[in-house]
Design a protein around this motif. Structure first.
Motif, PDB file in Angstrom:
ATOM      1  N   MET A   1      42.813 -20.094 -63.199  1.00  0.00           N
ATOM      2  CA  MET A   1      42.765 -21.634 -62.905  1.00  0.00           C
ATOM      3  C   MET A   1      43.623 -22.428 -63.573  1.00  0.00           C
ATOM      4  N   GLY A   2      44.292 -23.212 -62.698  1.00  0.00           N
ATOM      5  CA  GLY A   2      45.357 -24.140 -63.508  1.00  0.00           C
ATOM      6  C   GLY A   2      44.656 -25.346 -64.232  1.00  0.00           C
ATOM      7  N   ILE A   3      44.583 -25.415 -65.508  1.00  0.00           N
ATOM      8  CA  ILE A   3      43.938 -26.631 -66.066  1.00  0.00           C
ATOM      9  C   ILE A   3      44.581 -27.977 -65.797  1.00  0.00           C
ATOM     10  N   ASP A   4      45.670 -28.051 -65.622  1.00  0.00           N
ATOM     11  CA  ASP A   4      46.459 -29.189 -65.491  1.00  0.00           C
ATOM     12  C   ASP A   4      45.959 -29.869 -64.183  1.00  0.00           C
ATOM     13  N   ARG A   5      45.819 -28.873 -63.216  1.00  0.00           N
ATOM     14  CA  ARG A   5      45.251 -29.400 -61.753  1.00  0.00           C
ATOM     15  C   ARG A   5      43.795 -29.889 -61.876  1.00  0.00           C
ATOM     16  N   VAL A   6      42.932 -29.227 -62.669  1.00  0.00           N
ATOM     17  CA  VAL A   6      41.602 -29.689 -63.144  1.00  0.00           C
ATOM     18  C   VAL A   6      41.433 -30.994 -63.460  1.00  0.00           C
ATOM     19  N   VAL A   7      42.593 -31.296 -64.551  1.00  0.00           N
ATOM     20  CA  VAL A   7      42.732 -32.610 -65.174  1.00  0.00           C
ATOM     21  C   VAL A   7      43.391 -33.580 -64.070  1.00  0.00           C
ATOM     22  N   MET A   8      44.233 -33.320 -63.069  1.00  0.00           N
ATOM     23  CA  MET A   8      44.514 -34.122 -62.090  1.00  0.00           C
ATOM     24  C   MET A   8      43.385 -34.500 -61.077  1.00  0.00           C
ATOM     25  N   LEU A   9      42.680 -33.462 -60.865  1.00  0.00           N
ATOM     26  CA  LEU A   9      41.436 -33.911 -59.974  1.00  0.00           C
ATOM     27  C   LEU A   9      40.566 -34.921 -60.730  1.00  0.00           C
ATOM     28  N   PHE A  10      40.112 -34.380 -61.801  1.00  0.00           N
ATOM     29  CA  PHE A  10      39.176 -35.330 -62.412  1.00  0.00           C
ATOM     30  C   PHE A  10      39.762 -36.882 -62.944  1.00  0.00           C
ATOM     31  N   GLY A  11      40.948 -36.991 -62.990  1.00  0.00           N
ATOM     32  CA  GLY A  11      41.751 -38.196 -63.498  1.00  0.00           C
ATOM     33  C   GLY A  11      42.289 -38.737 -62.428  1.00  0.00           C
ATOM     34  N   ASP A  12      42.193 -38.259 -61.186  1.00  0.00           N
ATOM     35  CA  ASP A  12      42.731 -38.688 -59.977  1.00  0.00           C
ATOM     36  C   ASP A  12      44.313 -38.924 -60.216  1.00  0.00           C
ATOM     37  N   ILE A  13      45.109 -37.994 -60.736  1.00  0.00           N
ATOM     38  CA  ILE A  13      46.337 -38.088 -61.062  1.00  0.00           C
ATOM     39  C   ILE A  13      47.284 -37.279 -60.121  1.00  0.00           C
TER      40      ILE A  13
END
Lengths: 189, 335
Positions: free
Chosen positions: B312-324
């Motif tokens: 799993m891409g952790i950066d993309r999980v951060v993108m999702l939860f941060g709306d980034i």
């Protein structure tokens, strides 16, 4: 007409997509899980202004079309032809209603627009998302009518009719979403 | 600057939640090398190469890992059991993108004795845990213009059903005898620019990316899309009842591809055969030549227990939860 590949993609250049000229608005590389590289693009149809998404194979070739963007002043409507003048060389060029679609009702005399020109012919224009126009005719809001969302129709300086809230008066400037024709807000001053 | 700080704190909280989740599930957290002498040959990606000097200044070609998969499987063969790692991965050439970064943070976890269906549950539970730790209402998160309810159960759809539903392509028409010729015909009829050297994978993925992917994880719930064509799953076990399909799934939320799971291939002969194929493809391309990780084949020979793993891409999980929108904004990076 030149063929280019996705590695020559740049924002703002024009390419042929489904046999029509489109401008590259955005592009980025993507790799699907366990897959090769692709280029995801947003393409704006030069004639209709509509934006499409398309994903090219990395390295795929496309036809680049040469379209000039000229700043032109809108002069007048002559029997359904909208006449513009180039700010640099004073050449005049006209766009038909077929090209402008419903946007023609927001064209304001004297305003500057971006016109797309291919082989000395106007093939489209850059449609602003919102237009700012003055209300030239408006009935007074009916007193006591405080129903939320109550609306009335006014006429703008370009002749376009638009539905607005009751508090809008003659002489107000309003912002209109050019795509949907909907009222957005009143602009003070 | 404040955005960066917010996003760094969000990242920290998400990584804490991931650790807590796997610790509660009694997983071991491990560390594996990033600098390695040989790699899993994967023709669709480009490895970083570097030179290691020994004390006598003798040179040895080394690689930066594109994922910790090989090391984690060896650790499982050694007998550690369920384990996970949060580490860096490196993929050369993956610039100019809002979704990719040549250096990125990956989470991989392996469940021993499990198949991919159990990992689907892990995904649902993991995102639940992250939402709880972040103190957000998981039934109402937004990414861009998409509203998502993260509460399970998520949408689950096979690749074949999704192809039919969104691209009007029948899976039987693009697999089996003459599959390359037939998928190219379908792509040509659809108006794609198909050239002689296009592979089945490229042709399939162009249809998938244009017609299927935009629908995944965008109808209010996350989507798990599963049972991939065998050719798109280099390290996955095939389905017993249909060997055209591999036990692989991908997770999409709001159009973001977040991770990839296999029921792991345990057959060393089959794995070796697939590696050789990938090496051939790399040799034919202009990519950096790689050295195949033979010790992984040796480990499989010793016996990899049945297991399933997810990356799993952790950066993309951060993108999702941060709306980034841009992966670069999820971390401190060079520009």
């Amino acid at each position: 007409m030149t063929r280019i590949t996705t590695s020559n993609f740049q924002k703002g250049i024009f390419i042929e997509y489904k046999n029509e000229p489109h401008q590259i608005v955005e592009f980025q590389f993507v790799n699907p899980g366990k897959g090769s590289a692709f280029v995801r693009t947003k393409l704006r149809n030069v004639k209709t202004g509509r934006v499409y998404e398309f994903t090219y194979k990395s390295g795929e070739s496309v036809v680049e079309v040469f379209v000039n963007v000229s700043e032109m002043q809108y002069l007048y409507n002559e029997n359904g032809k909208f006449v513009f003048m180039d700010q640099k060389n004073y050449n005049q060029i006209s766009l038909s209603e077929e090209v402008t679609g419903s946007f023609h009702q927001y064209l304001k005399e004297g305003e500057i627009y971006q016109i797309f020109i291919q082989d000395q012919e106007a093939i489209g224009m850059r449609y602003p998302k919102k237009v700012r126009l003055m209300v030239s005719e408006a009935e007074e809001g009916v007193k006591g009518n405080t129903v939320t969302g109550a609306k009335k129709t006014v006429i703008l300086e370009t002749g376009a009719r638009v539905t607005v809230p009751l508090f809008i008066k003659k002489g107000d400037f309003v912002s209109i979403d050019a795509e949907t024709g909907e009222y957005v807000e009143r602009i003070s001053g | 600057m404040s955005n960066l700080i917010n996003n760094l704190i969000l990242r920290e909280k998400i990584i804490d939640a991931v650790r807590e989740y796997f610790k509660l599930e009694k997983f071991h957290e491990v560390e594996t090398p990033l600098l390695v002498p040989s790699v899993i040959p994967e023709s669709y990606l480009e490895n970083f190469t570097t030179i290691l000097f020994d004390r006598r200044r003798r040179r040895k070609k080394m690689f930066l890992t594109a994922s910790p998969e090989s090391s984690l499987k060896k650790i499982i063969v050694a007998g550690l059991g369920n384990c996970f790692e949060i580490t860096r991965s490196f993929r050369n050439g993956e610039t100019d993108s809002l979704l990719h970064s040549p250096e990125f943070t990956i989470l991989e976890w392996y469940r021993v004795g499990a198949d991919y269906k159990e990992i689907m549950k892990d995904c649902e539970n993991l995102f639940n845990k992250i939402s709880i730790n972040l103190g957000i209402n998981n039934s109402n998160i937004s990414y861009g213009n998409t509203k998502i309810d993260l509460a399970p159960p998520w949408e689950k759809i096979t690749v074949s059903k999704a192809l039919k539903k969104y691209a009007m392509v029948d899976f039987d028409d693009i697999t089996g005898i003459n599959s390359l010729k037939r998928i190219k015909k379908i792509a040509t009829d659809k108006g794609y620019n198909v050239s002689k050297n296009n592979t089945w994978e490229v042709t399939f993925n162009q249809i998938f990316l244009n017609e299927v992917e935009p629908h995944l994880g965008t109808n209010g719930r996350p989507t798990i899309i599963y049972d991939y064509p065998a050719i798109l799953a280099a390290l996955a076990k095939l389905k017993k009842d249909d060997p055209r399909l591999a036990q692989r799934f991908e997770l999409y939320i709001a159009g973001l591809e977040l991770g990839d799971c296999y029921t792991e291939l345990t057959d060393w002969k089959e794995q070796n055969y697939r590696f050789k194929n990938e090496l051939k493809l790399i040799r034919k391309s202009n990519k950096n030549k790689v050295v195949q990780d033979d010790t992984l084949i040796k480990a499989l020979k010793r016996g990899l227990p049945d297991c399933s793993g997810m990356a799993m891409g952790i950066d993309r999980v951060v993108m999702l939860f941060g709306d980034i929108k841009d992966i670069k904004d999820t971390k401190f990076t060079f520009s």
